[in-house]
Design a protein around this motif. Structure first.
Motif, PDB file in Angstrom:
ATOM      1  N   GLU A   1     -77.961 -12.831  31.008  1.00  0.00           N
ATOM      2  CA  GLU A   1     -76.930 -12.215  31.905  1.00  0.00           C
ATOM      3  C   GLU A   1     -75.545 -12.412  30.793  1.00  0.00           C
TER       4      GLU A   1
ATOM      5  N   ARG B   1     -73.689  -8.267  29.896  1.00  0.00           N
ATOM      6  CA  ARG B   1     -72.224  -8.694  29.697  1.00  0.00           C
ATOM      7  C   ARG B   1     -71.758  -7.725  28.978  1.00  0.00           C
TER       8      ARG B   1
ATOM      9  N   GLN C   1     -78.234  -6.808  33.209  1.00  0.00           N
ATOM     10  CA  GLN C   1     -76.921  -7.901  34.424  1.00  0.00           C
ATOM     11  C   GLN C   1     -77.812  -7.965  35.489  1.00  0.00           C
TER      12      GLN C   1
ATOM     13  N   ALA D   1     -80.825 -10.334  36.240  1.00  0.00           N
ATOM     14  CA  ALA D   1     -80.482 -11.813  35.892  1.00  0.00           C
ATOM     15  C   ALA D   1     -79.992 -11.790  37.190  1.00  0.00           C
ATOM     16  N   GLU D   2     -79.019 -10.933  37.561  1.00  0.00           N
ATOM     17  CA  GLU D   2     -78.148 -12.142  38.591  1.00  0.00           C
ATOM     18  C   GLU D   2     -78.840 -12.720  39.782  1.00  0.00           C
TER      19      GLU D   2
ATOM     20  N   TYR E   1     -80.452 -15.451  39.230  1.00  0.00           N
ATOM     21  CA  TYR E   1     -79.964 -16.766  40.010  1.00  0.00           C
ATOM     22  C   TYR E   1     -79.328 -16.763  41.549  1.00  0.00           C
TER      23      TYR E   1
ATOM     24  N   VAL F   1     -69.963 -18.102  33.920  1.00  0.00           N
ATOM     25  CA  VAL F   1     -71.590 -17.642  33.851  1.00  0.00           C
ATOM     26  C   VAL F   1     -72.027 -17.957  32.334  1.00  0.00           C
TER      27      VAL F   1
END
Ligand code: SF4
Length: 378
Positions: free
Chosen positions: A91, A95, A121, A124-125, A128, A195
């Motif tokens: 994450e 970015r 990214q 990872a998002e 989550y 984050v």
């Protein structure tokens, strides 16, 4: 591989960032969210090269073609596992990494590279949001303890690895919050601090301890750590600045980037910074010396603070628009780049050297520059 003909069918496609006029009014992420269906189409562009040069470009050795393929096939959980096998914090890297993998991508020889960083990214998002990023403490503890000094990216990655190996890890941070440059260096518009906090919370739940306001060697004796722990890791940051020792440097109004940037980060995180300690560009004519990432971060921050003007100067000549013959793929391309901050306003100039500052009443008023002529190639 993703889709055998994907790279021929689909062009590189990244959603536009938030409009510059809108985003300089806040400190939120400049990027818009990448819709997942479009991300899957982009992953389909990966050719699963026999020699995946993206690996060579990635300092972490991320297994990029594997997770590109898994995303194309809608197997997000498997893609996450593959990504986490080499990358502690996708994450963050998804970015703020300069993405040397994309520059080294084979498609970059005569086409546009796969959107590797945004896929990273996205994985990872997605993870989550799907609730997959839950604390996963080690099953067995070794009984050994380690102190990690510094809670920036290297300190955190080190702590994460040691904790996974079963050691009891305590991270010491001299600031009032952990995260190092992630928390008090990189502007929020590139890395929102929610984050960072999300990851720190996860690490704490996995058993890593953080001690803040602990400047080892200053208010925490190094000998104490050597006595208390089986091992000590030095992961201090690189905040020692490269100063410019020229006449007028001592004038009020000449600041170092790492004195300037953290103050805005502090305020954005609700940490009180009194006005007489704060450095603001509001209403000022700002000159930034240095055309790299840190200079760019100052550029974007000064614009957001309402500077009267922002001008960035770079010592080196303006890079070419395309690779020079002496800088072939898959080397990192030394080409002209425009960051999101540069898109937002202000101006830039190259081949400029600062000779001195002058001022009145102890305050800087003028900068004295010379134009450089570079000869003999770079
Ligand atoms: S170099 Fe590019 S196309 Fe080849 S495997 Fe890596 S990401 Fe895919």
């Amino acid at each position: 591989m993703g889709k055998i003909t994907g790279f021929k069918e689909y062009p590189r496609d990244i959603p536009p960032d938030r409009p510059a006029g809108e985003r300089i009014k806040d400190y939120q992420d400049v990027h818009n969210r990448f819709p997942e269906e479009r991300l899957q189409t982009q992953a389909a562009r990966c050719m699963d090269c026999g020699v995946p040069f993206c690996h060579k470009g990635c300092p972490l050795g991320n297994v990029i073609p594997d997770w590109n393929d898994l995303i194309y096939r809608n197997r997000w959980r498997d893609a996450l596992d593959r990504l986490l096998s080499t990358n502690n914090f996708p994450e963050f890297t998804g970015r703020v990494c300069p993405a040397p993998c994309e520059e080294a991508c084979v498609l970059n020889i005569n086409d546009n590279p796969v959107t590797i960083e945004r896929i990273e990214q996205g994985i990872a998002e997605h993870a989550y949001e799907a609730g997959w990023m839950v604390p996963s403490p080690p099953k067995k503890r070794t009984g050994k303890s380690v102190a990690v000094i510094g809670s920036g990216p290297s300190g955190l990655a080190c702590a994460d690895q040691l904790n996974r190996a079963g050691h009891l890890v305590t991270v010491y941070e001299r600031n009032d919050r952990p995260g190092g440059i992630l928390t008090y260096g990189i502007p929020d518009f590139k890395l929102e601090k929610t984050v960072v906090r999300r990851r720190l919370k996860l690490m704490e739940a996995e058993g890593v301890s953080f001690v803040v306001n602990a400047h080892v060697g200053v208010n925490v004796p190094a000998a104490e750590l050597r006595r208390k722990f089986d091992a000590v890791v030095l992961a201090g940051g690189a905040t020692r600045s490269r100063d410019l020792n020229i006449p007028g440097r001592e004038l009020d109004g000449v600041h170092l980037a790492m004195d300037y940037l953290p103050l805005q980060n502090r305020r954005n995180q609700g940490v009180a910074v009194p006005d007489d300690k704060f450095i603001t560009a509001k209403g000022k004519r700002v000159v930034i010396l240095g055309g790299g990432d840190t200079g760019s971060d100052c550029h974007g921050t000064a614009l957001r603070q309402g500077a009267g003007s922002v001008t960035s100067f770079e010592l080196l000549p303006k890079p070419p628009g395309a690779r020079a013959g002496s800088n072939p793929w898959p080397e990192w391309p030394r080409v002209f780049r425009t960051s999101s901050s540069h898109e937002e306003g202000g101006s830039r100039d190259w081949s400029v050297q600062t000779k001195r500052f002058s001022g009145e009443g102890g305050k800087v008023k003028k900068i004295h520059l010379v134009r450089l002529e570079w000869t003999g190639g770079m």
